[in-house]
Scaffold this active site. Structure first.
Site, PDB file in Angstrom:
ATOM      1  N   ILE B  14      28.077  62.446  -2.261  1.00  0.00           N
ATOM      2  CA  ILE B  14      29.363  62.849  -1.673  1.00  0.00           C
ATOM      3  C   ILE B  14      30.401  63.106  -2.766  1.00  0.00           C
ATOM      4  O   ILE B  14      31.220  64.021  -2.642  1.00  0.00           O
ATOM      5  CB  ILE B  14      29.859  61.788  -0.663  1.00  0.00           C
ATOM      6  CG1 ILE B  14      30.958  62.361   0.235  1.00  0.00           C
ATOM      7  CG2 ILE B  14      30.346  60.522  -1.346  1.00  0.00           C
ATOM      8  CD1 ILE B  14      30.464  63.348   1.253  1.00  0.00           C
ATOM      9  N   SER B  36      30.807  55.267 -13.235  1.00  0.00           N
ATOM     10  CA  SER B  36      29.511  54.981 -12.618  1.00  0.00           C
ATOM     11  C   SER B  36      28.665  54.260 -13.649  1.00  0.00           C
ATOM     12  O   SER B  36      28.720  54.593 -14.832  1.00  0.00           O
ATOM     13  CB  SER B  36      28.822  56.285 -12.197  1.00  0.00           C
ATOM     14  OG  SER B  36      27.436  56.054 -11.993  1.00  0.00           O
ATOM     15  N   LYS B  91      34.943  57.136   3.839  1.00  0.00           N
ATOM     16  CA  LYS B  91      34.606  56.501   5.110  1.00  0.00           C
ATOM     17  C   LYS B  91      33.230  55.861   5.020  1.00  0.00           C
ATOM     18  O   LYS B  91      32.385  56.410   4.315  1.00  0.00           O
ATOM     19  CB  LYS B  91      34.673  57.486   6.267  1.00  0.00           C
ATOM     20  CG  LYS B  91      33.958  58.800   6.042  1.00  0.00           C
ATOM     21  CD  LYS B  91      32.544  59.058   6.342  1.00  0.00           C
ATOM     22  CE  LYS B  91      31.631  58.215   7.068  1.00  0.00           C
ATOM     23  NZ  LYS B  91      30.233  58.765   7.040  1.00  0.00           N
TER      24      LYS B  91
END
Lengths: 308, 308
Positions: B14, B36, B91
């Protein structure tokens, strides 16, 4: 001022042990009717088989106290609110968070009072505990709620069904106290739910929460307790240890111990009267939100079958 | 005005497909870093192995977008908010409702903006659907969200873990649209969750909701769909039928059909910039509350094991 005419809907153990005596002891209310498909409760008080029958045929009521299992409470509350009747919701206030929020919308629309009652918050030690903790640094909290389900919930099939909450039915009382006495918001980090292989609701649960200053709160709920029953909340602070025991009735502080008498339902009905007279609602869903969070993120374990 | 220096934390699908292009396409933001433990994302942009390293060593950032799995999002958000850094939450905004509420308390305390982003609400058909429905009588709603988990979530182990939501991970997109376009609050009445015997999260779910005018809303989530993928919301009204399909991108009204282009993440970042410039937060947990309610009251069925 005229008394508030109230009907008690659902005549199980909690209605008979607590609601009817509390209403009888509060001059602001008059008991207008009892409602249950089963037995008649009180000589001389009108009794109806359903809330629909009461609302259609009378006697007229200003308020209802809903003491049914939570799975059916919402539809009863809607029927009452559609007539502008004030509603007292036993705990938990509903089977889901969203249905309680929707009830609040309906209550506001008609100008009725909605009260999500948390009886344990009115236990004798709770208000002084809250006052004492307000200025402390909270270091650690331990909640232990261990009782024998066979003693306290004999044959209550609904409590094991989806929406019935299992061990969270008593446990939510502890959560209602903890969310009330601690000075900061708390939130769930992790949960383990233990379910009997033949039941849809947990018989035990372990929760790990934090407050927003990173103090850990550990919760141990268990329905398999035999021998001494434990309903204890221990809060370690920079000024020593606070211990609430017997479900909030007994408060031990570094300065000594106070034993209060049981005033929970008297306190609830006093509060409900004030809400109605003031045109307000009081619907705090924080305790139920923690339970929903535990079901949402909790790891599930299966244990041996439970038979009443 | 200086651009808002933002870091993207978590570089999964995403982040790469949506966040990085949306940030590159919005002149209000400048991409200050990527974070990351795994791979480096973009030539010429500083990369750090952890958010703690970024906050300690720089480069300085005004905001972070958290694109990690929801189970670890809260702690990252706390670390950012402690520095007064604005936070964009992919989300679902957290693993529990109470942790999102606690984040809001922290954000308010430091005056940072917190944004619980629901990308599906920015799909092209959603705003016109909401406007069209505002004046209608709603008779019935059918939500069908059926996709092939092997295509859309290959090897995402976290999505099957407690807190990972399973089929509700895409399903919550549908709930974010429905709660946004319908003119009245909705609430859950009943749910059935179907779980593979080797997984902790559902592969399918059926929900029954109502709005506060008693209109029924039926929801069908299924991750076992092969062939055509369905992301449809059908709303029957007194003025005919509205159909949102392709996840909200295509809107069919009685007067005709509109196909919009994909503007979801462009819309989200435009909204996030406005929140930061305006000193506001936007944290709507209604979609996650319905999911929590489904886990709370839902009946569970077990189905055959799922293997990627």
């Amino acid at each position: 001022m005229d008394p508030i005419r109230i009907a008690v809907v659902g005549l199980g153990k909690i209605a008979r042990d607590q609601h009817l005596p509390a209403i009888a002891g509060n001059g602001t209310f008059s008991l207008a009717a009892t409602v249950s498909p089963h037995d008649h409760a009180i000589e001389g008080v009108p009794h109806l088989a359903s809330l629909d029958a009461l609302l259609a045929e009378g006697p007229a009521v200003d308020a209802v106290a809903l003491c049914t299992p939570p799975q059916v409470r919402h539809d009863l509350a809607v029927a009452a609110l559609k007539r502008g009747v004030h509603v007292f919701l036993e705990k938990p206030p509903g089977a889901t968070l969203s249905e309680v929020a929707a009830l609040q919308v309906r209550a506001d629309r008609v100008g009725a009072s909605l009260f999500a009652a948390w009886h344990a918050r009115f236990a004798a030690g709770v208000a002084p505990a809250r006052a004492w903790l307000a200025e402390r640094r909270i270091d650690r909290v331990q909640v232990t709620w261990r009782e024998d389900v066979r003693v306290w919930h004999p044959g209550q099939a609904w409590i094991w069904e989806p929406g019935g909450l299992g061990v969270f039915d008593p446990g939510i009382n502890a959560l209602s106290i903890v969310t009330h006495i601690l000075p900061r918001p708390i939130f769930l980090k992790a949960a383990t739910l233990t379910l009997p292989e033949n039941r849809a609701a947990p018989i035990a649960a372990e929760l790990h929460l934090l407050d927003t200053a990173d103090a850990p709160i550990t919760v141990d709920f268990d329905w398999r307790q035999t021998g001494p029953q434990l309903w204890d909340i221990i809060v370690e602070t920079d000024a020593g240890t606070l211990r609430l025991s017997q479900g909030g009735a007994v408060l031990a502080l570094p300065s000594g111990t106070e034993h209060g008498e049981d005033v929970e339902y008297a306190g609830l009905y006093s509060r409900f009267a004030n809400l109605i007279r003031g045109g307000c609602s009081d619907v705090d869903t924080d305790p139920l939100r923690i339970v929903a969070d535990a079901f949402l993120c909790g790891r599930r374990l299966t244990t041996q079958a439970f038979h009443d």
